[in-house]
Design an enzyme around this catalytic site. Structure first.
Site, mmCIF file in Angstrom:
data_model
loop_
_atom_site.group_PDB
_atom_site.id
_atom_site.type_symbol
_atom_site.label_atom_id
_atom_site.label_comp_id
_atom_site.label_asym_id
_atom_site.label_seq_id
_atom_site.Cartn_x
_atom_site.Cartn_y
_atom_site.Cartn_z
ATOM 1 N N GLU A 36 0.843 -1.190 0.000
ATOM 2 C CA GLU A 36 0.000 0.000 0.000
ATOM 3 C C GLU A 36 0.885 1.250 0.000
ATOM 4 O OE1 GLU A 36 -3.207 0.274 2.771
ATOM 5 O OE2 GLU A 36 -3.972 -1.717 2.270
ATOM 6 N N HIS A 98 -5.103 6.766 -0.782
ATOM 7 C CA HIS A 98 -4.212 5.626 -0.624
ATOM 8 C C HIS A 98 -4.631 4.473 -1.525
ATOM 9 C CE1 HIS A 98 -6.953 4.421 2.720
ATOM 10 N NE2 HIS A 98 -6.644 3.208 2.314
ATOM 11 N N HIS A 100 -5.201 0.336 -2.263
ATOM 12 C CA HIS A 100 -5.553 -0.996 -1.798
ATOM 13 C C HIS A 100 -5.153 -1.986 -2.901
ATOM 14 C CE1 HIS A 100 -9.093 0.289 1.069
ATOM 15 N NE2 HIS A 100 -7.910 0.664 1.533
ATOM 16 N N ASP A 111 -9.880 2.768 7.644
ATOM 17 C CA ASP A 111 -9.988 4.013 6.869
ATOM 18 C C ASP A 111 -11.101 4.897 7.426
ATOM 19 O OD1 ASP A 111 -8.026 3.030 5.121
ATOM 20 O OD2 ASP A 111 -9.506 2.323 3.661
#
Length: 163
Positions: A36, A98, A100, A111
């Site tokens: 990630e 971000h 995944h 999150d």
């Protein structure tokens, strides 16, 4: 390259982001795969305050930590960048993005907790932070999920609009 628009179902809230910024996110994800990664998004709001205009997407600060299923964004250099964006262009922190890898473009429980903390933390000056989540891999198609989190813990899902 054009702008991509994400709107809520009532078309009350939205995010405008240049295609080049989305491609920059995908490039950073490709470089990080299979781990990630993430960063912050900086920009402005429209004059009627119903659209966030994303102008800058950062990469992961050097003090960030990551693994295959987790990411902790660091802070090194972000305050200086935010100060400069404000001083020179009147732009400010809008939220986070971000990646995944191999996941879905939906917020995890972690999150959601983190975005709710940001919405209530006065230090961020961002009561309705945006979260962009990229998914895909270097050999698969890329997708971007877009969400707004309100101070009352409501999560608003935004959908990409057709051009």
């Amino acid at each position: 390259m054009g702008k991509i628009l994400y709107l809520d179902e009532k078309e009350s809230f939205g995010i405008e982001i240049e295609e080049s910024k989305i491609n920059a996110i995908y490039h950073m994800c490709k470089e990080s795969f299979p781990k990630e990664t993430g960063g912050i998004i900086i920009g402005k709001y429209s004059s009627n305050l119903n659209r966030a205009e994303v102008k800058i997407v950062t990469g992961a600060p050097v003090d960030s930590k990551c693994g295959r299923t987790w990411f902790h964004r660091g802070t090194k250099g972000l305050q200086e960048l935010l100060d400069e964006a404000w001083d020179k262009k009147g732009m400010y922190y809008l939220g986070e993005w971000h990646y995944h890898p191999g996941g879905t473009p939906s917020p995890s429980i972690h999150d959601i907790v983190e975005m709710n903390k940001i919405s209530k933390n006065n230090a961020y000056h961002c009561p309705e932070p945006i979260l962009l989540i990229a998914v895909g891999s270097p050999i698969n198609n890329w997708t971007l999920g877009a969400f707004i989190f309100t101070a009352n813990k409501k999560q608003i899902t935004l959908k990409q609009q057709n051009e």
